[in-house]
Design an enzyme around this catalytic site. Structure first.
Site, PDB file in Angstrom:
ATOM      1  N   SER A   1       0.820  -1.217   0.000  1.00 15.45           N
ATOM      2  CA  SER A   1       0.000   0.000   0.000  1.00 15.45           C
ATOM      3  C   SER A   1       0.853   1.267   0.000  1.00 15.45           C
ATOM      4  O   SER A   1       0.478   2.278  -0.589  1.00 15.45           O
ATOM      5  CB  SER A   1      -0.920   0.002   1.227  1.00 15.45           C
ATOM      6  OG  SER A   1      -0.149  -0.123   2.425  1.00 15.45           O
ATOM      7  N   THR A   2       2.020   1.189   0.649  1.00 21.71           N
ATOM      8  CA  THR A   2       2.874   2.387   0.719  1.00 21.71           C
ATOM      9  C   THR A   2       4.301   2.115   0.273  1.00 21.71           C
ATOM     10  O   THR A   2       5.140   3.017   0.353  1.00 21.71           O
ATOM     11  CB  THR A   2       2.905   2.936   2.161  1.00 21.71           C
ATOM     12  OG1 THR A   2       3.459   1.937   3.038  1.00 21.71           O
ATOM     13  CG2 THR A   2       1.504   3.301   2.636  1.00 21.71           C
TER      14      THR A   2
ATOM     15  N   ASP B   1       0.173  -9.907  10.487  1.00 23.84           N
ATOM     16  CA  ASP B   1      -0.263  -9.976   9.082  1.00 23.84           C
ATOM     17  C   ASP B   1       0.248 -11.250   8.396  1.00 23.84           C
ATOM     18  O   ASP B   1       0.791 -11.205   7.287  1.00 23.84           O
ATOM     19  CB  ASP B   1       0.212  -8.730   8.325  1.00 23.84           C
ATOM     20  CG  ASP B   1      -0.558  -8.526   7.013  1.00 23.84           C
ATOM     21  OD1 ASP B   1      -1.659  -9.096   6.863  1.00 23.84           O
ATOM     22  OD2 ASP B   1      -0.053  -7.798   6.135  1.00 23.84           O
TER      23      ASP B   1
END
Length: 446
Positions: free
Chosen positions: A13-14, A125
């Site tokens: 995402s980043t 995660d």
């Protein structure tokens, strides 16, 4: 470090993950980069990863800040896994992985989690895309961007919705049991080739169903009983009922003694615990035996002689000539409780090597003449000749095996069967002790 960035191998995402090369040593590694102004997650990962050293967790290689294409980037260097992630392995396989692989990968993930949890770190995660596959087909836990220490002050939760535990989806807590739930979801992903909750369309629906229903991810039907039981231990909705990493490592599904190993042909089979392991000797020479038995129905004695002939012709025997059975100087009597008549009968049966004819009766063709079909005499002749054949084959094969460290596990079965039959009929037997056939000799003759 002076390095050169290569192609992109992953995106988050980043951040972006690329292959990189050390300009001095030529070593290849992976670099995870994010723009400096939003690199807080990457910096947190660097602080945790730099303190760890475990063969089941991706290795830390360093970090720096660089300017590329007008952007200031924060770079985290890690070891490179050329085989990619578990998701890549699933895609290459064309679907779910075989259970032996799932079993091996699951144990590797558990070993990595044992190290992290032992150091007070929750990964937060765990999923297939965050598990790297190594060159030796092991696995390593990667992407600690969401990881946190259990004694930290952070009360926020993070991760991928489809892999979140119920208590995480409700925003209550995210401790070690949350990693265990995510592991269960990852095992389902490896076994089926699909993420858990395949019928959920969006993240919000997933969070609501996971957090506020009584459902658990569907356990596949095409896996073993041990795998199903393992998943039930991981996917308890109550976090206090889930098994810990230590408990799961002792589970039968990931027990080291249950692992499959590669055979000579590359196929996988269970590790045998004995040379007489049924799975081992049942599988040996299966094709040749089936070909023999499929020709014609035959009596056990005749099939046995055919099988012994095949063993004699085996490449391990090198087509050696049969010894002179009539010469007694190389024989030692180790047991003799019978009469002279019985020993005389045994000596008289030492005739030339039999030749199997196409008749599947009990008779043998000896020196061009067929013996009587009398059942008793046929059995005596067959037993005597079979014992001599087996003794010669056993000695010769074991001599060869002493050099090559191989063993034909079918031989003990043949020996036990033949010698048992022979001993039931005769009270005297002899053992070949000629130096050429002495399999106890530390310097065996060829």
């Amino acid at each position: 470090m002076d390095w050169t960035r290569g192609g992109t191998i992953g995106r988050g995402s980043t951040s972006v993950v690329s292959v990189a090369t050390d300009n001095y040593s030529g070593d290849v590694f992976a670099v995870k980069s994010s723009e400096l102004y939003r690199a807080e997650s990457l910096k947190r990962e660097q602080r945790i990863l730099s303190t760890l050293s475990c063969p089941h967790v991706v290795a830390y290689k360093g970090c720096d800040v660089s300017s590329e294409n007008g952007k200031v980037l924060y770079n985290l260097f890690m070891e490179y896994a050329p085989k990619g992630t578990v998701v890549d392995a699933i895609e290459k396989h064309g679907g779910g992985l075989d259970e032996a692989t799932v079993r091996s990968y699951t144990r590797g993930i558990l070993l990595g989690l044992r190290f992290l949890h032992g150091n007070g770190i929750v990964h937060c995660d765990i999923k297939g895309r965050n598990i790297l596959v190594t060159d030796d087909d092991g696995v390593k836990i990667a992407d600690l961007g969401c990881a946190k220490r259990v004694n930290g002050v952070s009360s926020s939760v993070s991760g991928t919705p489809l892999y979140m535990a119920p208590e995480v989806a409700r925003g209550e807590q995210q401790g070690f049991p949350a990693d265990i739930w995510a592991l269960g979801c990852t095992v389902i992903e490896m076994a089926t080739g699909k993420a858990p909750w395949p019928d959920v369309d969006d993240p919000l629906s997933a969070l609501y169903r996971i957090g506020f229903s009584s459902d658990v991810p569907e356990i596949p039907n095409n896996i073993s009983k041990q795998a199903k039981d393992f998943l039930t231990k991981c996917l308890k909705r109550n976090p206090f009922e889930r098994w810990s990493v230590i408990q799961l490592l002792a589970h039968e599904f990931v027990n080291e003694s249950k692992f499959a190993v590669n055979g000579r042909d590359g196929s996988q089979s269970e590790t045998p615990t004995s040379v007489l392991n049924r799975q081992l000797w049942d599988s040996m020479e299966e094709i040749d035996t089936n070909q023999i038995l499929s020709k014609k129905p035959c009596f056990p004695t005749k099939c046995l002689m055919k099988r012994i002939q095949l063993l004699v012709e085996d490449d391990l025997v090198f087509s050696l000539r049969m010894p002179n059975w009539d010469c007694d100087e190389n024989w030692v009597t180790v047991r003799s409780n019978g009469s002279l008549e019985e020993e005389a009968w045994v000596s008289s049966s030492n005739v030339d090597e039999p030749h199997m004819n196409d008749d599947y009766g009990l008779g043998l063709e000896i020196s061009g003449q067929k013996t009587s079909n009398n059942f008793e005499s046929g059995c005596k002749t067959s037993s005597s000749k079979a014992c001599k054949y087996v003794t010669f084959i056993l000695c010769t094969k074991l001599n060869y095996c002493n050099d090559r460290y191989t063993f034909n596990a079918i031989l003990p079965v043949v020996v036990i069967g033949i010698l048992s039959s022979y001993l039931l009929t005769h009270k005297s037997f002899k053992v070949l002790s000629h130096p050429k056939y002495n399999f106890m000799d530390p310097n065996p003759h060829p």
